[in-house]
Scaffold this motif. Structure first.
Motif, PDB file in Angstrom:
ATOM      1  N   GLU A 140     -74.442  22.827  -7.784  1.00 44.67           N
ATOM      2  CA  GLU A 140     -74.841  23.109  -6.527  1.00 44.67           C
ATOM      3  C   GLU A 140     -74.292  21.346  -6.307  1.00 44.67           C
ATOM      4  O   GLU A 140     -74.586  20.864  -7.219  1.00 44.67           O
ATOM      5  CB  GLU A 140     -75.763  23.594  -5.760  1.00 44.67           C
ATOM      6  CG  GLU A 140     -75.641  24.768  -5.994  1.00 44.67           C
ATOM      7  CD  GLU A 140     -76.991  25.385  -4.686  1.00 44.67           C
ATOM      8  OE1 GLU A 140     -77.356  25.260  -3.603  1.00 44.67           O
ATOM      9  OE2 GLU A 140     -76.522  26.596  -4.755  1.00 44.67           O
ATOM     10  N   ASP A 141     -73.362  21.238  -4.661  1.00 46.99           N
ATOM     11  CA  ASP A 141     -73.136  19.578  -4.961  1.00 46.99           C
ATOM     12  C   ASP A 141     -72.936  19.574  -3.955  1.00 46.99           C
ATOM     13  O   ASP A 141     -73.667  20.446  -2.601  1.00 46.99           O
ATOM     14  CB  ASP A 141     -71.589  18.853  -4.989  1.00 46.99           C
ATOM     15  CG  ASP A 141     -70.585  19.624  -3.862  1.00 46.99           C
ATOM     16  OD1 ASP A 141     -70.054  18.977  -3.206  1.00 46.99           O
ATOM     17  OD2 ASP A 141     -69.959  20.910  -4.655  1.00 46.99           O
ATOM     18  N   TYR A 142     -73.511  18.453  -2.500  1.00 45.78           N
ATOM     19  CA  TYR A 142     -74.435  17.690  -1.710  1.00 45.78           C
ATOM     20  C   TYR A 142     -73.230  16.599  -1.321  1.00 45.78           C
ATOM     21  O   TYR A 142     -73.557  15.366  -2.123  1.00 45.78           O
ATOM     22  CB  TYR A 142     -75.214  18.024  -1.242  1.00 45.78           C
ATOM     23  CG  TYR A 142     -75.216  17.307   0.545  1.00 45.78           C
ATOM     24  CD1 TYR A 142     -75.190  18.332   1.326  1.00 45.78           C
ATOM     25  CD2 TYR A 142     -75.844  15.634   0.135  1.00 45.78           C
ATOM     26  CE1 TYR A 142     -75.245  18.107   2.474  1.00 45.78           C
ATOM     27  CE2 TYR A 142     -75.770  16.416   1.933  1.00 45.78           C
ATOM     28  CZ  TYR A 142     -75.500  16.311   3.252  1.00 45.78           C
ATOM     29  OH  TYR A 142     -75.730  16.212   4.367  1.00 45.78           O
ATOM     30  N   ASN A 143     -72.473  16.315  -0.284  1.00 44.08           N
ATOM     31  CA  ASN A 143     -71.361  15.257  -0.030  1.00 44.08           C
ATOM     32  C   ASN A 143     -71.126  13.776  -1.612  1.00 44.08           C
ATOM     33  O   ASN A 143     -71.579  13.179  -1.341  1.00 44.08           O
ATOM     34  CB  ASN A 143     -72.789  14.441   0.765  1.00 44.08           C
ATOM     35  CG  ASN A 143     -71.604  13.412   1.663  1.00 44.08           C
ATOM     36  OD1 ASN A 143     -70.501  12.644   0.748  1.00 44.08           O
ATOM     37  ND2 ASN A 143     -72.200  12.492   2.698  1.00 44.08           N
ATOM     38  N   PRO A 156     -81.769  27.049  -2.735  1.00 47.40           N
ATOM     39  CA  PRO A 156     -80.112  26.459  -2.637  1.00 47.40           C
ATOM     40  C   PRO A 156     -80.747  24.617  -3.098  1.00 47.40           C
ATOM     41  O   PRO A 156     -81.762  24.339  -2.045  1.00 47.40           O
ATOM     42  CB  PRO A 156     -79.691  26.782  -2.000  1.00 47.40           C
ATOM     43  CG  PRO A 156     -80.297  28.078  -1.445  1.00 47.40           C
ATOM     44  CD  PRO A 156     -82.393  27.766  -1.424  1.00 47.40           C
ATOM     45  N   ASP A 158     -79.484  22.903  -1.106  1.00 48.41           N
ATOM     46  CA  ASP A 158     -79.229  21.867   0.983  1.00 48.41           C
ATOM     47  C   ASP A 158     -80.723  21.965   0.785  1.00 48.41           C
ATOM     48  O   ASP A 158     -81.757  21.138   1.603  1.00 48.41           O
ATOM     49  CB  ASP A 158     -78.508  23.219   1.352  1.00 48.41           C
ATOM     50  CG  ASP A 158     -78.511  22.711   2.536  1.00 48.41           C
ATOM     51  OD1 ASP A 158     -77.836  21.718   2.482  1.00 48.41           O
ATOM     52  OD2 ASP A 158     -79.362  23.145   4.023  1.00 48.41           O
ATOM     53  N   GLU A 159     -81.241  22.971   0.653  1.00 44.95           N
ATOM     54  CA  GLU A 159     -82.902  23.824   0.240  1.00 44.95           C
ATOM     55  C   GLU A 159     -83.617  22.663   0.059  1.00 44.95           C
ATOM     56  O   GLU A 159     -84.507  21.745   1.271  1.00 44.95           O
ATOM     57  CB  GLU A 159     -83.880  24.479   1.070  1.00 44.95           C
ATOM     58  CG  GLU A 159     -84.991  24.653   1.187  1.00 44.95           C
ATOM     59  CD  GLU A 159     -85.223  26.183   1.558  1.00 44.95           C
ATOM     60  OE1 GLU A 159     -86.356  26.048   1.302  1.00 44.95           O
ATOM     61  OE2 GLU A 159     -84.438  27.497   0.375  1.00 44.95           O
ATOM     62  N   LEU A 161     -82.444  19.450  -1.052  1.00 44.66           N
ATOM     63  CA  LEU A 161     -83.048  18.020  -0.203  1.00 44.66           C
ATOM     64  C   LEU A 161     -82.795  18.001   1.016  1.00 44.66           C
ATOM     65  O   LEU A 161     -83.816  17.033   1.156  1.00 44.66           O
ATOM     66  CB  LEU A 161     -81.404  17.196  -0.520  1.00 44.66           C
ATOM     67  CG  LEU A 161     -80.493  17.470  -1.960  1.00 44.66           C
ATOM     68  CD1 LEU A 161     -79.035  17.122  -1.997  1.00 44.66           C
ATOM     69  CD2 LEU A 161     -81.052  16.276  -2.978  1.00 44.66           C
ATOM     70  N   LYS A 165     -81.085  14.460   2.877  1.00 42.68           N
ATOM     71  CA  LYS A 165     -79.775  14.569   2.941  1.00 42.68           C
ATOM     72  C   LYS A 165     -79.520  14.027   3.919  1.00 42.68           C
ATOM     73  O   LYS A 165     -78.030  13.001   4.343  1.00 42.68           O
ATOM     74  CB  LYS A 165     -79.322  16.385   3.552  1.00 42.68           C
ATOM     75  CG  LYS A 165     -79.173  17.436   2.707  1.00 42.68           C
ATOM     76  CD  LYS A 165     -78.975  18.688   2.954  1.00 42.68           C
ATOM     77  CE  LYS A 165     -79.955  19.437   4.091  1.00 42.68           C
ATOM     78  NZ  LYS A 165     -79.348  19.906   4.475  1.00 42.68           N
ATOM     79  N   ASP A 169     -76.147  11.059   3.422  1.00 40.57           N
ATOM     80  CA  ASP A 169     -75.173  11.035   4.498  1.00 40.57           C
ATOM     81  C   ASP A 169     -74.862   9.421   4.618  1.00 40.57           C
ATOM     82  O   ASP A 169     -73.709   8.622   4.524  1.00 40.57           O
ATOM     83  CB  ASP A 169     -75.032  11.383   5.272  1.00 40.57           C
ATOM     84  CG  ASP A 169     -75.536  13.598   5.170  1.00 40.57           C
ATOM     85  OD1 ASP A 169     -74.268  14.022   4.229  1.00 40.57           O
ATOM     86  OD2 ASP A 169     -75.446  14.103   6.127  1.00 40.57           O
TER      87      ASP A 169
END
Length: 426
Positions: A140-143, A156, A158-159, A161, A165, A169
């Motif tokens: 999975e990835d974020y930004n 997940p 998202d959870e 991090l 997050k 950003d």
């Protein structure tokens, strides 16, 4: 028979037993319970710019290929042929239509599927290629930050991090309106445990002492910026072992305070940029070049550290690999990226002022922790005035060891997790 140590007896809220740095059995437990069961950072999106792009790296001690297939999907694959176990890729990065084992020629697609086997008749009807792909990890990835895990049941990303997050950003605003890209790295090893480095990224207390040579090498204006120990900065526990250390509050959001005077050390850059960009854009670029005012620790292996990625990889109980990855503006002015690289070299580079001094301190911690028995490592700085925000997150002053306590709190959770213990016993 040597017994496994009880992790619960080694770490408390304000201290830890010195053996956490040098107990080889404990280290083996960490590799299973932390580096196989958590989200591990493996790459940045810019490392895989096109279909067919790949890099090779590690998830804990396991070699992996991070690849982008023809459809643009990212895969993290164990770098191990399903036939006899040979690695199928030895290149650090590149583009490839397939990965072919050099031993017997088994060929795998960018997604890990087994595509071809030489002389398949030798297997008769027993070979089913669909059942022998390269082992694929969950991704999975974020930004732009790509993570992988062996743990199919983990929450997940998202959870995982969570509040971190927001800080990711903010960190990515160093692109000054362009995407962030990686621009090469400095890799080295030091003779010490991986947790010593994990602690360092959230340790402002050492800065004016260990990095005095760096402070002596810069102008007075820059010295004042890095004189943050008595400032208004803070360390905040972001949950799941993550933390942020804000050293220079005025540089948290790089899109704010664009009317502030341009620092003297960036005047020549601003003059050069003004030939191609309007004043407001020049200020945005210059402000981004200097980096963010915080270190974001993402447990257990990566930090967004002011102006670069710092990635750790455990090699042994007393040896750790560190990668300092320079970042820049993808599509931005090359002159600005060149200045970022020079700044990176000044502190993080092999001949810089920061990395050699840090490494010496880490080495001394590893050697010193072998002296005596049952002597604690103290983690109590800032504990007495630690407080909670309305969100429930703990924070304290910039020199507090709040971030270390956050990491060890998660370490203790991971190391005493009933599921992990049951799996280890099987």
């Amino acid at each position: 028979m040597t017994l496994l140590p009880d992790p619960a007896s080694l770490v408390n809220e304000d201290r830890a037993d010195g053996s956490i740095y040098n107990n080889a059995l404990l280290y083996d437990m960490e590799m299973d319970r932390i580096f196989k069961r958590n989200w591990i950072w493996v790459a940045h999106r810019s490392d895989l710019p096109d279909p067919g792009s790949f890099i090779t790296t590690f998830v804990g001690q396991h070699p992996v290929i991070v690849s982008r297939d023809r459809k643009g999907e990212v895969h993290v694959l164990l770098n191990r042929c399903r036939h006899r176990g040979a690695t199928v890729c030895e290149h650090k990065s590149g583009k490839a239509a397939s990965f072919v084992c050099p031993y017997h020629g088994w060929a795998y697609g960018q997604d890990g599927a087994l595509r071809a086997v030489p002389q398949p008749k030798g297997y008769g009807d027993s070979l089913d290629k669909s059942k022998l792909p390269l082992v694929s990890l969950r991704v999975e990835d974020y930004n732009g930050m790509i993570f992988a895990t062996f743990n199919a049941d983990i929450m997940p990303l998202d959870e995982w991090l969570g509040p971190a997050k927001i800080w990711i950003d903010l960190f990515m605003k160093q692109g000054a309106g362009w995407p962030i890209k990686t621009m090469g790295e400095h890799k080295f090893t030091f003779p010490g445990n991986w947790k010593i480095q994990l602690e360092n990224t959230t340790d402002a207390y050492h800065f004016p002492i260990v990095h005095k040579s760096f402070l002596d090498s810069v102008d007075n204006q820059t010295q004042n910026i890095f004189d943050f120990v008595e400032g208004d900065g803070f360390v905040e526990d972001l949950g799941n072992g993550h933390s942020v250390m804000v050293m220079i509050p005025e540089l948290v959001d790089l899109e704010e305070n664009l009317d502030a005077p341009i620092p003297e050390r960036f005047q020549k850059l601003a003059e050069a940029l003004s030939k191609d960009y309007p004043p407001e854009k020049v200020r945005q670029i210059v402000r981004a070049v200097g980096g963010s005012g915080f270190n974001l620790n993402l447990y257990p292996n990566v930090a967004c550290s002011m102006a670069f990625f710092r990635v750790l990889r455990p090699l042994a109980v007393d040896e750790t690999e560190i990668r300092h990855i320079a970042i820049g503006m993808d599509g931005g002015p090359e002159i600005a990226n060149e200045v970022r690289l020079r700044l990176h070299e000044h502190f993080q580079g092999p001949l810089g002022f920061g990395t050699p001094d840090d490494s010496e301190a880490w080495d001394r911690v590893q050697r010193g922790a072998l002296a005596g028995y049952n002597i604690d490592i103290l983690l109590n700085r800032g504990l007495e005035h630690e407080a909670k925000r309305e969100s429930g997150l703990l924070f304290s002053d910039v020199t507090a060891e709040t971030g270390m306590r956050a990491a060890y709190r998660q370490w203790l959770t991971d190391m005493t997790c009933e599921t992990a213990i049951e799996e280890a016993a099987q």
